[in-house]
Design a protein around this motif. Structure first.
Motif, PDB file in Angstrom:
ATOM      1  N   ALA A  62      10.954  -5.442  -1.181  1.00 14.76           N
ATOM      2  CA  ALA A  62       9.734  -6.252  -1.119  1.00 14.76           C
ATOM      3  C   ALA A  62       9.330  -6.527   0.330  1.00 14.76           C
ATOM      4  N   CYS A  63      10.303  -6.763   1.201  1.00 17.91           N
ATOM      5  CA  CYS A  63       9.994  -6.984   2.618  1.00 17.91           C
ATOM      6  C   CYS A  63       9.428  -5.725   3.259  1.00 17.91           C
ATOM      7  N   ILE A  64       9.985  -4.575   2.912  1.00 23.57           N
ATOM      8  CA  ILE A  64       9.470  -3.313   3.455  1.00 23.57           C
ATOM      9  C   ILE A  64       8.031  -3.099   3.014  1.00 23.57           C
ATOM     10  N   VAL A  65       7.755  -3.326   1.744  1.00 25.58           N
ATOM     11  CA  VAL A  65       6.385  -3.159   1.238  1.00 25.58           C
ATOM     12  C   VAL A  65       5.442  -4.131   1.928  1.00 25.58           C
ATOM     13  N   ALA A  66       5.857  -5.375   2.103  1.00 24.00           N
ATOM     14  CA  ALA A  66       4.998  -6.371   2.756  1.00 24.00           C
ATOM     15  C   ALA A  66       4.733  -5.994   4.214  1.00 24.00           C
ATOM     16  N   LEU A  67       5.744  -5.470   4.908  1.00 20.26           N
ATOM     17  CA  LEU A  67       5.545  -5.061   6.301  1.00 20.26           C
ATOM     18  C   LEU A  67       4.600  -3.863   6.399  1.00 20.26           C
ATOM     19  N   VAL A  68       4.702  -2.915   5.479  1.00 18.31           N
ATOM     20  CA  VAL A  68       3.802  -1.758   5.487  1.00 18.31           C
ATOM     21  C   VAL A  68       2.372  -2.193   5.182  1.00 18.31           C
ATOM     22  N   VAL A  69       2.204  -3.058   4.205  1.00 17.87           N
ATOM     23  CA  VAL A  69       0.856  -3.543   3.866  1.00 17.87           C
ATOM     24  C   VAL A  69       0.255  -4.308   5.030  1.00 17.87           C
ATOM     25  N   GLN A  70       1.058  -5.150   5.673  1.00 24.10           N
ATOM     26  CA  GLN A  70       0.557  -5.896   6.832  1.00 24.10           C
ATOM     27  C   GLN A  70       0.215  -4.966   7.972  1.00 24.10           C
ATOM     28  N   SER A  71       0.993  -3.923   8.140  1.00 24.57           N
ATOM     29  CA  SER A  71       0.718  -2.958   9.215  1.00 24.57           C
ATOM     30  C   SER A  71      -0.604  -2.243   8.989  1.00 24.57           C
ATOM     31  N   TYR A  72      -0.854  -1.851   7.738  1.00 20.30           N
ATOM     32  CA  TYR A  72      -2.119  -1.170   7.439  1.00 20.30           C
ATOM     33  C   TYR A  72      -3.319  -2.107   7.524  1.00 20.30           C
ATOM     34  N   LYS A  73      -3.116  -3.378   7.189  1.00 15.33           N
ATOM     35  CA  LYS A  73      -4.214  -4.360   7.274  1.00 15.33           C
ATOM     36  C   LYS A  73      -4.653  -4.588   8.709  1.00 15.33           C
ATOM     37  N   HIS A  74      -3.671  -4.657   9.625  1.00 13.16           N
ATOM     38  CA  HIS A  74      -3.971  -4.988  11.010  1.00 13.16           C
ATOM     39  C   HIS A  74      -4.037  -3.756  11.896  1.00 13.16           C
ATOM     40  N   ARG A  75      -4.286  -2.623  11.293  1.00 16.52           N
ATOM     41  CA  ARG A  75      -4.395  -1.377  12.055  1.00 16.52           C
ATOM     42  C   ARG A  75      -5.725  -1.324  12.774  1.00 16.52           C
ATOM     43  N   ARG A  76      -5.737  -0.715  13.942  1.00 18.45           N
ATOM     44  CA  ARG A  76      -6.985  -0.606  14.690  1.00 18.45           C
ATOM     45  C   ARG A  76      -7.642   0.699  14.447  1.00 18.45           C
TER      46      ARG A  76
END
Length: 76
Positions: A62-76
Motif C-alpha cells: 500500500a505504501c508503494i502504491v501511494a508513493l507511485v500515485v503521489q509521484s505521478y500526481k506531482h510530476r512536471r
C-alpha cells in the motif's frame, strides 16, 4: 494589461516550493515502507504467524502504491 493566452497563470502554477511537492506525507510513507519491509522480512525468517507477515507485506504494498500515485500526481 490582461494576459489573453493565460500563460502567466500556467507559469505560476508550475512553480512550486520544494516542500510543497511532497508535503509531510512522503517521508511518512517512506518510513512506514521501510519499517513494514523490515518487519515483513523478520516475520518471514522467524516462525511467526503467516498472517502477520502478510499484513506487513500488504502495508508495504500500500505504501508503494501511494508513493507511485503521489509521484505521478506531482510530476512536471
Amino acid at each position: 494589461m490582461a494576459d489573453i493566452n493565460g500563460t502567466q497563470d500556467a507559469v505560476q502554477t508550475l512553480v512550486q516550493p520544494a516542500g510543497a511537492r511532497g508535503g509531510k506525507l512522503r517521508p511518512v510513507l517512506w518510513a512506514v515502507l521501510v519499517i513494514s519491509g523490515v518487519l515483513n522480512v523478520v516475520t518471514s525468517i522467524t516462525v511467526a504467524n503467516v498472517f502477520v507477515g502478510m499484513g506487513f507485506g500488504l502495508v508495504a504494498l500500500a505504501c508503494i502504491v501511494a508513493l507511485v500515485v503521489q509521484s505521478y500526481k506531482h510530476r512536471r
